[in-house]
Design an enzyme around this catalytic site. Structure first.
Site, PDB file in Angstrom:
ATOM      1  N   ASP A 156      -8.049   3.921   1.050  1.00 42.56           N
ATOM      2  CA  ASP A 156      -7.087   4.329   2.068  1.00 42.56           C
ATOM      3  C   ASP A 156      -7.844   4.754   3.327  1.00 42.56           C
ATOM      4  OD1 ASP A 156      -5.302   5.699   3.610  1.00 42.56           O
ATOM      5  OD2 ASP A 156      -4.595   7.024   2.015  1.00 42.56           O
ATOM      6  N   ASN A 170       2.348   1.526   4.330  1.00 41.39           N
ATOM      7  CA  ASN A 170       2.656   0.246   5.004  1.00 41.39           C
ATOM      8  C   ASN A 170       2.358   0.312   6.503  1.00 41.39           C
ATOM      9  OD1 ASN A 170       5.557  -1.933   5.539  1.00 41.39           O
ATOM     10  ND2 ASN A 170       3.502  -2.517   5.010  1.00 41.39           N
ATOM     11  N   CYS A 178       0.873  -1.186   0.000  1.00 48.78           N
ATOM     12  CA  CYS A 178       0.000   0.000   0.000  1.00 48.78           C
ATOM     13  C   CYS A 178       0.905   1.229   0.000  1.00 48.78           C
ATOM     14  CB  CYS A 178      -0.968  -0.034   1.184  1.00 48.78           C
ATOM     15  SG  CYS A 178      -0.175  -0.042   2.809  1.00 48.78           S
ATOM     16  N   CYS A 201      -1.327   0.741   7.338  1.00 46.68           N
ATOM     17  CA  CYS A 201      -2.758   0.421   7.487  1.00 46.68           C
ATOM     18  C   CYS A 201      -3.131  -0.823   6.684  1.00 46.68           C
ATOM     19  CB  CYS A 201      -3.631   1.592   7.059  1.00 46.68           C
ATOM     20  SG  CYS A 201      -3.503   3.022   8.156  1.00 46.68           S
ATOM     21  N   ARG A 202      -3.317  -0.666   5.376  1.00 44.12           N
ATOM     22  CA  ARG A 202      -3.889  -1.757   4.577  1.00 44.12           C
ATOM     23  C   ARG A 202      -2.971  -2.964   4.420  1.00 44.12           C
ATOM     24  NH1 ARG A 202      -5.188   2.160  -0.268  1.00 44.12           N
ATOM     25  NH2 ARG A 202      -3.273   3.037   0.611  1.00 44.12           N
ATOM     26  N   SER A 203      -1.722  -2.727   3.971  1.00 43.86           N
ATOM     27  CA  SER A 203      -0.891  -3.907   3.663  1.00 43.86           C
ATOM     28  C   SER A 203      -0.447  -4.703   4.904  1.00 43.86           C
ATOM     29  CB  SER A 203       0.291  -3.543   2.757  1.00 43.86           C
ATOM     30  OG  SER A 203       1.167  -2.641   3.382  1.00 43.86           O
TER      31      SER A 203
HETATM   32  P1  4NP Z   1      -1.772   2.787   4.064  1.00 43.76           P
HETATM   33  O1  4NP Z   1      -2.406   4.151   4.642  1.00 43.76           O
HETATM   34  O2  4NP Z   1      -1.235   3.124   2.689  1.00 43.76           O
HETATM   35  O3  4NP Z   1      -2.912   1.839   4.021  1.00 43.76           O
HETATM   36  O4  4NP Z   1      -0.670   2.386   5.040  1.00 43.76           O
HETATM   37  C1  4NP Z   1      -1.698   5.358   4.660  1.00 43.76           C
HETATM   38  C2  4NP Z   1      -0.753   5.598   5.629  1.00 43.76           C
HETATM   39  C3  4NP Z   1      -0.068   6.810   5.646  1.00 43.76           C
HETATM   40  C4  4NP Z   1      -0.352   7.768   4.683  1.00 43.76           C
HETATM   41  C5  4NP Z   1      -1.295   7.508   3.705  1.00 43.76           C
HETATM   42  C6  4NP Z   1      -1.954   6.302   3.696  1.00 43.76           C
HETATM   43  N1  4NP Z   1       0.321   9.012   4.722  1.00 43.76           N
HETATM   44  O5  4NP Z   1      -0.015   9.886   3.910  1.00 43.76           O
HETATM   45  O6  4NP Z   1       1.221   9.197   5.546  1.00 43.76           O
END
Ligand code: 4NP
Length: 158
Positions: free
Chosen positions: A127, A12, A9, A14-16
């Site tokens: 997201d 790294n 994702c 939340c989702r992955s």
């Molecule tokens: P992820 O979520 O891609 O599912 O881990 C996010 C985590 C951090 C950010 C964006 C999405 N960020 O902008 O810092």
């Protein structure tokens, strides 16, 4: 041969890492963990070393998943090492294609929604970082569905 799966994702956190924890739990429950290597990474390295977002950790814990991954950025070696590289959304998918060192490497990239059967109208895993509780629950529902699909696909391929 072990099947090596990398979830990707943006951050790294939340989702992955949630997908990693869910698939790991599923293979352990089925007693087939020896046949899989499961990891996750982000296209963005700004959260490197961090545990998953506390909101994701608590939503996952309520479903029985302990998320202990420490964030890392995807690397060129990942394209050699893993058999399947699973992107959560279109931006991750496109970034991975730009990073892929060869045509063969690019062929390993797919989208998580390809493995989902309960969310026919969704084209990506959203997201949840800027969303409320519902965002995390939806993401976990989609990831459970997709991980089940991956496991079915990989265990019937053999
Ligand atoms: P992820 O979520 O891609 O599912 O881990 C996010 C985590 C951090 C950010 C964006 C999405 N960020 O902008 O810092």
């Amino acid at each position: 041969m072990k099947k090596r799966i990398l979830f990707v994702c943006l951050g790294n956190i939340c989702r992955s890492p949630a997908a990693e924890g869910i698939l790991r739990s599923m293979v352990e429950n089925e007693g087939v963990q020896e046949r899989f290597e499961i990891d996750s990474a982000g296209t963005y390295g700004g959260h490197r070393g961090q545990l998953p977002d506390p909101r994701m950790r608590s939503a996952a814990a309520r479903r029985g998943y302990a998320l202990t991954h420490h964030a890392r950025q995807v690397s060129e070696e990942d394209f050699d090492h893993f058999d399947l590289i699973v992107a959560m959304d279109d931006m991750n998918y496109e970034t991975l294609h730009r990073l892929a060192p060869s045509r063969e490497a690019a062929g390993k990239i797919c989208r998580m929604v390809e493995f989902c059967s309960r969310f026919p109208d969704r084209t990506y895993v959203p997201d949840p970082y800027y969303e409320g509780h519902e965002g995390f629950e939806l993401v976990l529902d989609m990831l459970e569905d997709g991980c089940r699909g991956i496991l079915e696909r990989l265990t019937t391929e053999e």
